[in-house]
Enzyme design. Structure first.
Site, PDB file in Angstrom:
ATOM      1  N   LYS A  11      25.339  45.763  44.952  1.00  0.00           N
ATOM      2  CA  LYS A  11      25.561  45.071  46.232  1.00  0.00           C
ATOM      3  C   LYS A  11      26.127  46.029  47.269  1.00  0.00           C
ATOM      4  CE  LYS A  11      30.238  45.010  46.235  1.00  0.00           C
ATOM      5  NZ  LYS A  11      30.982  45.912  47.043  1.00  0.00           N
ATOM      6  N   ASP A  30      33.751  39.926  42.480  1.00  0.00           N
ATOM      7  CA  ASP A  30      32.361  40.151  42.889  1.00  0.00           C
ATOM      8  C   ASP A  30      31.346  39.549  41.913  1.00  0.00           C
ATOM      9  OD1 ASP A  30      33.233  41.679  45.045  1.00  0.00           O
ATOM     10  OD2 ASP A  30      32.903  43.606  44.041  1.00  0.00           O
TER      11      ASP A  30
HETATM   12  P1  ATP Z   1      34.506  47.162  42.058  1.00  0.00           P
HETATM   13  O1  ATP Z   1      33.645  46.041  41.545  1.00  0.00           O
HETATM   14  O2  ATP Z   1      35.902  47.135  41.529  1.00  0.00           O
HETATM   15  O3  ATP Z   1      34.367  47.424  43.529  1.00  0.00           O
HETATM   16  P2  ATP Z   1      32.948  49.526  41.706  1.00  0.00           P
HETATM   17  O4  ATP Z   1      31.702  48.937  42.233  1.00  0.00           O
HETATM   18  O5  ATP Z   1      33.600  50.563  42.546  1.00  0.00           O
HETATM   19  O6  ATP Z   1      33.978  48.433  41.334  1.00  0.00           O
HETATM   20  P3  ATP Z   1      32.153  49.638  38.930  1.00  0.00           P
HETATM   21  O7  ATP Z   1      30.972  50.481  38.589  1.00  0.00           O
HETATM   22  O8  ATP Z   1      31.993  48.178  38.856  1.00  0.00           O
HETATM   23  O9  ATP Z   1      32.685  50.157  40.309  1.00  0.00           O
HETATM   24  O10 ATP Z   1      33.333  50.129  37.971  1.00  0.00           O
HETATM   25  C1  ATP Z   1      34.698  49.889  38.179  1.00  0.00           C
HETATM   26  C2  ATP Z   1      35.439  50.285  36.900  1.00  0.00           C
HETATM   27  O11 ATP Z   1      35.121  49.326  35.887  1.00  0.00           O
HETATM   28  C3  ATP Z   1      35.002  51.621  36.342  1.00  0.00           C
HETATM   29  O12 ATP Z   1      35.946  52.603  36.679  1.00  0.00           O
HETATM   30  C4  ATP Z   1      34.919  51.439  34.829  1.00  0.00           C
HETATM   31  O13 ATP Z   1      35.964  52.086  34.159  1.00  0.00           O
HETATM   32  C5  ATP Z   1      35.081  49.930  34.597  1.00  0.00           C
HETATM   33  N1  ATP Z   1      33.936  49.318  33.873  1.00  0.00           N
HETATM   34  C6  ATP Z   1      34.027  48.443  32.861  1.00  0.00           C
HETATM   35  N2  ATP Z   1      32.820  48.060  32.447  1.00  0.00           N
HETATM   36  C7  ATP Z   1      31.906  48.688  33.202  1.00  0.00           C
HETATM   37  C8  ATP Z   1      30.480  48.647  33.273  1.00  0.00           C
HETATM   38  N3  ATP Z   1      29.733  47.880  32.454  1.00  0.00           N
HETATM   39  N4  ATP Z   1      29.887  49.419  34.208  1.00  0.00           N
HETATM   40  C9  ATP Z   1      30.640  50.171  35.056  1.00  0.00           C
HETATM   41  N5  ATP Z   1      31.989  50.244  35.023  1.00  0.00           N
HETATM   42  C10 ATP Z   1      32.624  49.487  34.118  1.00  0.00           C
END
Ligand code: ATP
Length: 307
Positions: free
Chosen positions: A16, A146
């Site tokens: 997103k 989210d």
């Molecule tokens: P947010 O939703 O908090 O904005 P983001 O989009 O910046 O996050 P994500 O890729 O969702 O980033 O990852 C956030 C954190 O979640 C990562 O640092 C990771 O350690 C943890 N995490 C747990 N499970 C997963 C997964 N399936 N994929 C990615 N990250 C994961």
């Protein structure tokens, strides 16, 4: 006659972008009030749930994904999602979960949230639980702010801490150039820095009317003019090179460049596909190792394969 049994289900999980991200000062429960407009992108992960005796998680990805940032086992949000669904239905089941990942980790594209939403749907179908939409949304909200939007997809307004989702009609095809960073940014760290930089943030935030009106116009120039992310100056303060990248992308033909969510991925809205392809080439030539073209909005979590 043999009865067919479903052994695995694969569900698509879209990244997103926030077209608007208004952030208020922290509530008593510690969460920041958000007024946001989400949009799903064609950039996606696929989550496959397979019948199995114990919970397991595995990752399939290209070298441009930071494997070390993907939590193994119980810490992964897909296992938390699976356990939550099993507990909700009081079934003592487990599953193997495989994430085929293209969404950068900790990139501000809510890849983990999308994976969690996809896991809820995949396991619901694998185990034939027939969970109601209302229950799926409630479980999603418990997993993260989210996650409900990832189920719904499209373009939608998000209120509360982001978990209250209202679909919004979007008349356009939005062409985006996506530039992931080499290393992620921690969302909690970005919000902590927001509190330091913006102690006078408002108690309540709302989505501006001009953004909602712009969604009714297929001309991407109209939408580009009203994009806004309150976390952008915060992410740029932590990573000044993001500001330089946005300026370079806009000079090279983007209608607007923005930081996605809490960053550090930058997205550039372009007028059409040709212009997005040209910007991608320019940014690759400038030395950015991974530059993608994606369109939005796309649908939320949906099954792509049964076997
Ligand atoms: P947010 O939703 O908090 O904005 P983001 O989009 O910046 O996050 P994500 O890729 O969702 O980033 O990852 C956030 C954190 O979640 C990562 O640092 C990771 O350690 C943890 N995490 C747990 N499970 C997963 C997964 N399936 N994929 C990615 N990250 C994961």
């Amino acid at each position: 006659m043999t009865l067919s049994t479903t052994l695995s289900v694969t569900v698509r999980a879209a990244a997103k972008v926030n077209l608007h991200l208004g952030v208020g000062r922290p509530r008593p429960d510690g969460f920041h009030p958000l007024a946001t407009v989400y949009q799903t992108l064609s950039l996606h992960d696929d989550v496959t749930a397979s019948t199995g005796p114990a919970w397991s998680v595995s990752l399939v990805c290209e070298d441009d994904i930071d494997r070390d940032a993907f939590p193994a086992g119980e810490d992964n949000i897909v296992v938390r999602a699976g356990r939550l669904l099993a507990a909700h239905h009081d079934v003592g089941l487990a599953a193997g979960l495989t994430v085929r990942k293209s969404i950068p980790i900790a990139g501000g594209l809510a890849g983990g949230s999308a994976d969690a939403a996809a896991t809820l749907v995949a396991l619901d179908r694998l185990w034939d639980l027939q969970t109601s939409d209302a229950d799926l949304l409630a479980l999603a909200a418990r997993l993260g702010s989210d996650v409900p939007f990832a189920l719904v997809g499209g373009t939608a307004l998000g209120g509360g801490r982001g978990e209250l989702v209202t679909p919004a009609p979007d008349e356009g095809t939005r062409w985006w150039v996506v530039v992931p960073a080499r290393t992620g940014l921690s969302t909690p760290a970005v919000y902590r820095h927001f509190d330091e930089l913006c102690p006078d943030a408002p108690e309540e935030v709302t989505v501006p009317d001009d953004l909602v009106a712009a969604l009714g116009d297929p001309d991407n120039r109209v939408l580009a003019a009203v994009l806004r992310n309150d976390l952008q100056p915060v992410a740029i303060d932590l990573r000044p090179e993001l500001g330089e990248l946005i300026e370079a992308g806009e000079r090279a033909g983007a209608l607007r460049g923005i930081v996605s969510g809490s960053g550090p991925t930058c997205l550039f809205l372009c007028s059409d596909r040709g212009s997005a392809d040209r910007l991608r080439t320019t940014l690759l030539d400038a030395g950015h190792p991974r530059v993608l073209v994606a369109l939005g909005p796309v649908s939320g979590t949906h099954v792509v394969e049964y076997s």
